[in-house]
Design a protein around this motif. Structure first.
Motif, short mmCIF file in Angstrom:
data_model
loop_
_atom_site.label_atom_id
_atom_site.label_comp_id
_atom_site.label_asym_id
_atom_site.label_seq_id
_atom_site.Cartn_x
_atom_site.Cartn_y
_atom_site.Cartn_z
N THR A 25 0.83 -1.20 0.00
CA THR A 25 0.00 0.00 0.00
C THR A 25 0.87 1.25 0.00
OG1 THR A 25 -1.79 -1.15 1.13
CG2 THR A 25 -1.79 1.25 1.28
N GLY A 26 1.96 1.22 0.75
CA GLY A 26 2.89 2.34 0.75
C GLY A 26 3.45 2.63 -0.63
N MET A 27 3.82 1.58 -1.37
CA MET A 27 4.34 1.77 -2.73
C MET A 27 3.27 2.34 -3.66
SD MET A 27 7.05 -1.35 -3.40
CE MET A 27 6.06 -2.71 -2.76
N ILE A 28 2.04 1.83 -3.55
CA ILE A 28 0.95 2.33 -4.39
C ILE A 28 0.73 3.82 -4.13
CG2 ILE A 28 -1.54 2.19 -4.83
CD1 ILE A 28 -1.31 -0.85 -4.09
N LEU A 29 0.61 4.19 -2.86
CA LEU A 29 0.37 5.58 -2.51
C LEU A 29 1.54 6.48 -2.90
CD1 LEU A 29 -1.37 5.18 0.97
CD2 LEU A 29 -2.45 5.59 -1.25
N ALA A 30 2.76 5.98 -2.72
CA ALA A 30 3.93 6.78 -3.09
C ALA A 30 3.98 7.00 -4.60
CB ALA A 30 5.21 6.11 -2.61
N LEU A 31 3.69 5.97 -5.37
CA LEU A 31 3.67 6.11 -6.84
C LEU A 31 2.63 7.14 -7.25
CD1 LEU A 31 4.01 2.36 -7.83
CD2 LEU A 31 5.61 4.17 -8.51
N GLN A 32 1.45 7.08 -6.66
CA GLN A 32 0.40 8.03 -7.00
C GLN A 32 0.78 9.44 -6.55
OE1 GLN A 32 -2.94 6.01 -5.20
NE2 GLN A 32 -3.50 5.06 -7.15
N ALA A 33 1.38 9.56 -5.38
CA ALA A 33 1.80 10.88 -4.89
C ALA A 33 2.90 11.48 -5.76
CB ALA A 33 2.27 10.78 -3.43
N LEU A 34 3.69 10.62 -6.40
CA LEU A 34 4.73 11.10 -7.32
C LEU A 34 4.15 11.53 -8.66
CD1 LEU A 34 7.52 8.48 -6.56
CD2 LEU A 34 7.67 10.96 -6.17
N GLY A 35 2.85 11.32 -8.86
CA GLY A 35 2.20 11.80 -10.08
C GLY A 35 2.18 10.80 -11.21
N PRO A 171 8.83 16.87 1.89
CA PRO A 171 7.67 17.01 2.78
C PRO A 171 6.33 16.98 2.05
CG PRO A 171 9.34 18.69 3.27
CD PRO A 171 9.77 17.99 2.02
N THR A 172 6.30 17.49 0.81
CA THR A 172 5.05 17.49 0.05
C THR A 172 4.57 16.08 -0.20
OG1 THR A 172 5.73 19.55 -1.01
CG2 THR A 172 3.93 18.35 -2.04
N LEU A 173 5.48 15.18 -0.54
CA LEU A 173 5.12 13.78 -0.77
C LEU A 173 4.60 13.14 0.51
CD1 LEU A 173 6.88 11.19 -2.93
CD2 LEU A 173 6.39 10.59 -0.58
N ILE A 174 5.25 13.40 1.63
CA ILE A 174 4.82 12.83 2.91
C ILE A 174 3.42 13.33 3.26
CG2 ILE A 174 5.27 12.82 5.40
CD1 ILE A 174 7.15 10.97 3.87
N ARG A 175 3.18 14.63 3.07
CA ARG A 175 1.86 15.19 3.37
C ARG A 175 0.79 14.56 2.48
NH1 ARG A 175 4.63 20.08 3.82
NH2 ARG A 175 4.07 20.66 1.70
N GLN A 176 1.13 14.38 1.21
CA GLN A 176 0.16 13.79 0.27
C GLN A 176 -0.18 12.35 0.66
OE1 GLN A 176 -1.50 15.29 -1.91
NE2 GLN A 176 -1.92 14.03 -3.70
N VAL A 177 0.82 11.55 0.99
CA VAL A 177 0.56 10.16 1.39
C VAL A 177 -0.23 10.13 2.69
CG1 VAL A 177 1.61 7.99 2.13
CG2 VAL A 177 2.54 9.22 0.16
N ARG A 178 0.08 11.03 3.61
CA ARG A 178 -0.64 11.06 4.88
C ARG A 178 -2.14 11.29 4.65
NH1 ARG A 178 3.09 13.57 8.14
NH2 ARG A 178 3.67 11.57 9.01
N ARG A 179 -2.47 12.14 3.69
CA ARG A 179 -3.89 12.35 3.35
C ARG A 179 -4.47 11.11 2.65
NH1 ARG A 179 -1.73 17.47 0.55
NH2 ARG A 179 -1.93 19.11 2.10
N MET A 180 -3.72 10.59 1.68
CA MET A 180 -4.23 9.49 0.86
C MET A 180 -4.46 8.21 1.66
SD MET A 180 -1.81 10.20 -2.45
CE MET A 180 -2.46 8.92 -3.53
N ARG A 181 -3.67 7.98 2.71
CA ARG A 181 -3.83 6.76 3.50
C ARG A 181 -5.08 6.82 4.38
NH1 ARG A 181 0.36 7.34 8.65
NH2 ARG A 181 -0.67 9.19 9.45
#
Length: 202
Positions: A25-35, A171-181
């Motif tokens: 799930t972390g990889m999925i969210l990180a890939l999506q947060a990376l655009g 930090p932007t990526l971390i904030r985005q994943v924090r919301r998406m999770r």
């Protein structure tokens, strides 16, 4: 929250950490947060656990497999070849195989060169499932690329029964994943982002 802060302090290098229910799930969210956009290529090594490629598929990307070297990590010459052939590459996803760090400097140089030549934005997301505590010289895993994803499941170096952890200096990526999770909720139970229930159990 305390665990995320302690993990970030241990990794060092100015990273922040966000936990998820598992590393996939972390990889999925990180890939999506990376655009990552639907159908874009994600280069990953041919020797990896199935979850690496499955995360790419669930995030909407196209897995493109590269050779591995004698140390079983991503072959940099093959990566360079694929970056020349696949102009649609959005992410390179090396794996620290069995916790052995990849050739991080060479991978970064290859991606920087390809991005300069094509004008494309290419992110590096490390599958660091086995690699918590590993280092290249004084620099710990978790501080390379745009982000690194650790697994906290029962066969890993740091175990929380189940869980995943994303470390990044962005930090932007971390904030985005924090919301998406958390279903994409930002405040007042309103959804502002695509998301799912990816929170780590207390």
């Amino acid at each position: 929250t305390a665990f995320e802060e302690e993990a970030a302090a241990y990794l060092g290098g100015g990273v922040q950490v966000v936990t998820t229910c598992n590393a996939t799930t972390g990889m999925i969210l990180a890939l999506q947060a990376l655009g990552l956009k639907p159908g874009q290529a994600v280069i990953l090594p041919s020797l990896t656990f199935m979850a690496t490629a499955q995360a790419v598929l669930y995030a909407g990307g196209l897995p493109v497999f590269a050779e591995v070297g004698d140390d079983y990590t991503l072959s940099v010459p093959d990566l360079e070849l694929l970056l020349r052939k696949r102009k649609d590459t959005a992410v390179v996803m090396p794996v620290h195989t069995y916790g052995l760090p990849c050739h991080v400097q060479e991978i970064q140089a290859a991606v920087d060169c390809a991005a300069k030549n094509t004008g494309a934005r290419i992110s590096i997301l490390y599958d660091a499932a086995h690699a918590f505590g590993s280092a290249v010289g004084p620099q710990r895993g978790g501080t390379y690329g745009h982000a690194e994803v650790f697994s906290l499941s029962v066969t890993k170096m740091l175990v929380s029964v189940e869980g995943g952890m994303i470390a990044s200096r962005h930090p932007t990526l971390i904030r985005q994943v924090r919301r998406m999770r958390n279903y994409g909720i930002e405040d007042n139970y309103d959804t502002h982002w695509p998301g799912l229930n990816g929170k780590m159990s207390e």
